[in-house]
Design a protein around this motif. Structure first.
Motif, PDB file in Angstrom:
ATOM      1  N   GLY A 349       0.795  -1.215   0.000  1.00 52.49           N
ATOM      2  CA  GLY A 349       0.000   0.000   0.000  1.00 52.49           C
ATOM      3  C   GLY A 349       0.832   1.272   0.000  1.00 52.49           C
ATOM      4  O   GLY A 349       2.048   1.250  -0.208  1.00 52.49           O
ATOM      5  N   LEU A 350       0.179   2.384   0.236  1.00 47.44           N
ATOM      6  CA  LEU A 350       0.813   3.695   0.148  1.00 47.44           C
ATOM      7  C   LEU A 350       1.405   4.165   1.477  1.00 47.44           C
ATOM      8  O   LEU A 350       1.787   5.324   1.611  1.00 47.44           O
ATOM      9  CB  LEU A 350      -0.196   4.727  -0.366  1.00 47.44           C
ATOM     10  CG  LEU A 350      -0.722   4.494  -1.786  1.00 47.44           C
ATOM     11  CD1 LEU A 350      -1.789   5.519  -2.144  1.00 47.44           C
ATOM     12  CD2 LEU A 350       0.412   4.529  -2.801  1.00 47.44           C
ATOM     13  N   GLY A 351       1.493   3.260   2.439  1.00 42.14           N
ATOM     14  CA  GLY A 351       2.117   3.606   3.710  1.00 42.14           C
ATOM     15  C   GLY A 351       3.627   3.586   3.610  1.00 42.14           C
ATOM     16  O   GLY A 351       4.216   3.499   2.533  1.00 42.14           O
ATOM     17  N   ASP A 352       4.279   3.606   4.762  1.00 37.20           N
ATOM     18  CA  ASP A 352       5.737   3.708   4.774  1.00 37.20           C
ATOM     19  C   ASP A 352       6.345   2.702   5.748  1.00 37.20           C
ATOM     20  O   ASP A 352       7.341   2.980   6.399  1.00 37.20           O
ATOM     21  CB  ASP A 352       6.152   5.132   5.173  1.00 37.20           C
ATOM     22  CG  ASP A 352       7.588   5.450   4.740  1.00 37.20           C
ATOM     23  OD1 ASP A 352       8.040   4.845   3.751  1.00 37.20           O
ATOM     24  OD2 ASP A 352       8.234   6.279   5.394  1.00 37.20           O
ATOM     25  N   GLY A 353       5.718   1.527   5.862  1.00 33.43           N
ATOM     26  CA  GLY A 353       6.191   0.532   6.809  1.00 33.43           C
ATOM     27  C   GLY A 353       7.424  -0.195   6.310  1.00 33.43           C
ATOM     28  O   GLY A 353       7.748  -0.176   5.116  1.00 33.43           O
ATOM     29  N   PRO A 354       8.148  -0.879   7.208  1.00 31.49           N
ATOM     30  CA  PRO A 354       9.363  -1.610   6.822  1.00 31.49           C
ATOM     31  C   PRO A 354       9.031  -2.872   6.032  1.00 31.49           C
ATOM     32  O   PRO A 354       7.958  -3.458   6.198  1.00 31.49           O
ATOM     33  CB  PRO A 354      10.003  -1.950   8.174  1.00 31.49           C
ATOM     34  CG  PRO A 354       8.847  -2.027   9.121  1.00 31.49           C
ATOM     35  CD  PRO A 354       7.874  -0.980   8.659  1.00 31.49           C
ATOM     36  N   LEU A 355       9.971  -3.283   5.168  1.00 27.98           N
ATOM     37  CA  LEU A 355       9.781  -4.508   4.405  1.00 27.98           C
ATOM     38  C   LEU A 355      10.101  -5.752   5.226  1.00 27.98           C
ATOM     39  O   LEU A 355       9.664  -6.840   4.903  1.00 27.98           O
ATOM     40  CB  LEU A 355      10.678  -4.501   3.154  1.00 27.98           C
ATOM     41  CG  LEU A 355      10.210  -3.669   1.967  1.00 27.98           C
ATOM     42  CD1 LEU A 355      11.200  -3.780   0.831  1.00 27.98           C
ATOM     43  CD2 LEU A 355       8.832  -4.089   1.519  1.00 27.98           C
ATOM     44  N   HIS A 356      10.887  -5.573   6.279  1.00 26.06           N
ATOM     45  CA  HIS A 356      11.289  -6.737   7.063  1.00 26.06           C
ATOM     46  C   HIS A 356      10.779  -6.609   8.498  1.00 26.06           C
ATOM     47  O   HIS A 356       9.705  -7.066   8.805  1.00 26.06           O
ATOM     48  CB  HIS A 356      12.812  -6.917   6.998  1.00 26.06           C
ATOM     49  CG  HIS A 356      13.278  -7.252   5.617  1.00 26.06           C
ATOM     50  ND1 HIS A 356      13.117  -8.482   5.057  1.00 26.06           N
ATOM     51  CD2 HIS A 356      13.872  -6.483   4.667  1.00 26.06           C
ATOM     52  CE1 HIS A 356      13.601  -8.480   3.822  1.00 26.06           C
ATOM     53  NE2 HIS A 356      14.070  -7.280   3.561  1.00 26.06           N
ATOM     54  N   GLY A 357      11.501  -5.947   9.360  1.00 26.37           N
ATOM     55  CA  GLY A 357      11.057  -5.849  10.741  1.00 26.37           C
ATOM     56  C   GLY A 357      11.139  -7.195  11.427  1.00 26.37           C
ATOM     57  O   GLY A 357      11.924  -8.064  11.066  1.00 26.37           O
TER      58      GLY A 357
END
Length: 557
Positions: A349-357
């Motif tokens: 989506g258009l959020g800005d979350g991490p790909l891993h974490g």
């Protein structure tokens, strides 16, 4: 005889999605016509020839449809399309839809034997191919094979150059009287397009999609990335003829009334220039293409551009380093898209979350039931799917509005990958966390078998991509007389200095990856080769590893 394109999804589900508005319940050409009537002069296509508006495009579509009808193409027939990105490819897509026929697009650059296999198995009656494109003469190649293709009666040659003898000129068909044509009105749940999957089968899989699955299911995917509700302007770096590119004519144009920005051949410079010149809202490409653009930008090719709404990246795993750099350079969200021709789609989506974490694998976002419901099944559970325990790794299965009808002329694939109630087995491993986030862990079949032990290339690639000297990486298995296979890392260096095999091994140890999973071969290349569909060409990399020189191919100590 027309190939059987049956629906493996319960009819009641298809109708329910049409009735509740999840799918538009119109055929693709009718959807396009509604968009054209609503805004006659909106730009439909921007390509090397300039801008083409919706009305001018529609006239070309009707001319071609009338011409193809005069050549005997009927509703339900399969028509192959092998054209580069450009207006001709869009005209062909819509003309085939207007006839109620079924489009079978496949990218330029595919060899004649593979093209012949696709056309033969789909029982295509006609094919529209490039007269000449970057040294390939697809129309002439396919004409030479017509004796092996009993259903094929027409080859249409498009683009610059003199059509080969025996072919029909695309330009001549565009001079047909458009008023002589009346569009068909096919069932929206009937077949509209066959997607070609670059999977692991001996021959490419072909997957049949309905009008509703394309404009509805896939259309809902793009709708979720249109922040302001305005028609999108999409720069497609991938071929329209690929599975990823099927979001072009059917989705961006017919469903959303947008515009397509098209390059007939991808280069990083041309992509950056198109970004600056045409101001697309969405850029769609595979990770390797985005990395190449970032490299050219870093090297000084920096045309001024307005940040797009999103850069949408799919086709192969996206690493966190590329995502972070792309966000900074392009000034917009980078969407990690997990999807395939087989009928699965999920994105961040258009959020800005991490790909891993925290957790294994790569984050793929929250499944959207308006596109595809996703569950995790116990691998090997058959014939009924057995759901895996919450939070555990299993096979990703999908079912929803974008679910395809069936595999084409492949009952064995239907039996292997589809369940009686329509679920698609993806062959991908993943898990869904407590917060509903899907994480992709690897492939059931894409493994390197070293001394009887399975190693996931995707897992190793994810860790190697974090090495400061690694710009791009693909891991492949290479034959070995002792171990059966060994893992080879094919690396594009980030700068002038390339990493050594020892560097990579030390890095993986520090990342906590056990020693048996470390690559034992290293091939350093200037850039990764791409398939015609725009994905890293693993087969070619395996060949390069097999014949590599001591300077480019190193043994592990």
């Amino acid at each position: 005889m027309t190939v059987d394109l049956h629906d493996l999804l319960p009819a009641g589900l298809r109708r329910a999605w049409a009735l509740d508005g999840t799918c538009p319940d119109l055929d693709l050409y009718s959807l396009y016509r509604a968009r054209q009537i609503a805004d006659l002069h909106r730009t439909a296509v921007l390509d090397a020839k300039g801008a083409l508006c919706y009305t001018a495009l529609d006239r070309k579509v009707r001319c071609l449809a009338a011409g193809l009808s005069g050549l005997g193409v009927r509703a339900g027939d399969v028509v192959g399309v092998q054209l580069p990105n450009g207006r001709d490819a869009v005209v062909a897509d819509l003309a085939v839809a207007a006839l109620g026929a079924v489009a079978l697009p496949f990218p330029v650059g595919r060899g004649r034997r593979e093209a012949a296999s696709l056309l033969r198995r789909a029982e295509a009656v006609a094919v529209i191919a490039a007269t000449e494109h970057r040294g390939d003469r697809h129309a002439a190649d396919l004409l030479a094979l017509t004796g092996e293709l009993p259903a094929l009666h027409t080859v249409v040659a498009a683009g610059p150059g003199t059509p080969p003898e025996g072919a029909v000129a695309f330009s001549a068909l565009l001079r047909t009287d458009p008023t002589s044509f009346t569009a068909a009105r096919p069932d929206p749940d009937s077949a509209a397009r066959i997607l070609v999957s670059s999977g692991s089968e001996a021959e490419p899989k072909m997957v049949a999609y309905s009008h509703n699955a394309l404009a509805g299911g896939r259309g809902n995917f793009l709708a979720s990335l249109i922040a302001d509700g305005r028609p999108p302007r999409c720069l497609f770096l991938v071929p329209l003829a690929s599975a990823f590119g099927s979001n072009g004519t059917a989705v961006a144009l017919a469903r959303h009334g947008g515009s397509l920005v098209l390059l007939d051949h991808f280069t990083a410079e041309a992509a950056l220039d198109a970004l600056a010149e045409h101001g697309p809202t969405h850029v769609l490409g595979v990770p390797t293409m985005i990395r190449m653009m970032l490299d050219r930008f870093a090297a000084g090719h920096r045309p001024a551009f307005t940040p797009p709404t999103a850069v949408v990246v799919g086709g192969s795993p996206l690493d966190a380093g590329t995502a972070d750099e792309a966000r900074r350079v392009f000034g917009c969200p980078v969407v990690n898209l997990y999807g395939s021709a087989d009928g699965v789609n999920c994105h961040t989506g258009l959020g800005d979350g991490p790909l891993h974490g925290e957790g294994p694998g790569v984050v793929a976002g929250h499944p959207d039931p308006r596109v595809a419901d996703i569950r995790i099944a116990v691998p090997g559970s058959a014939p009924e799917l057995e759901e895996a325990p919450k939070g555990s790794v299993g096979e990703i299965v999908a079912r929803g509005p974008m679910t395809p009808l069936c595999y084409v002329a492949a009952p064995d694939l239907d039996a292997r990958y589809r369940t009686a109630d329509g679920w698609v087995r993806t062959g991908d491993l993943g898990l869904i966390g407590d917060d509903g986030t899907l994480r992709i862990v690897g492939r059931l079949k894409d493994v390197v078998i070293r001394g009887g032990a399975n190693i996931s290339p995707a897992e190793v690639e994810t860790e190697l991509a974090t090495h400061p000297l690694v710009r791009d990486v693909v891991c492949v298995g290479v034959p070995d007389p002792v171990m059966g296979e060994r893992m080879a890392a094919c690396v594009v260096a980030r700068g002038a200095a390339a990493p050594t095999l020892a560097d990579l091994s030390s890095h993986l140890t520090a990342r906590g990856l056990e020693r048996r999973k470390h690559p034992e071969r290293l091939l350093v290349v200037d850039e990764l080769p791409l398939t015609p569909a725009g994905k890293p060409d693993r087969a070619r990399l395996r060949e390069q590893c097999a014949v590599g020189t001591p300077e480019s191919l190193a043994e592990a100590v």
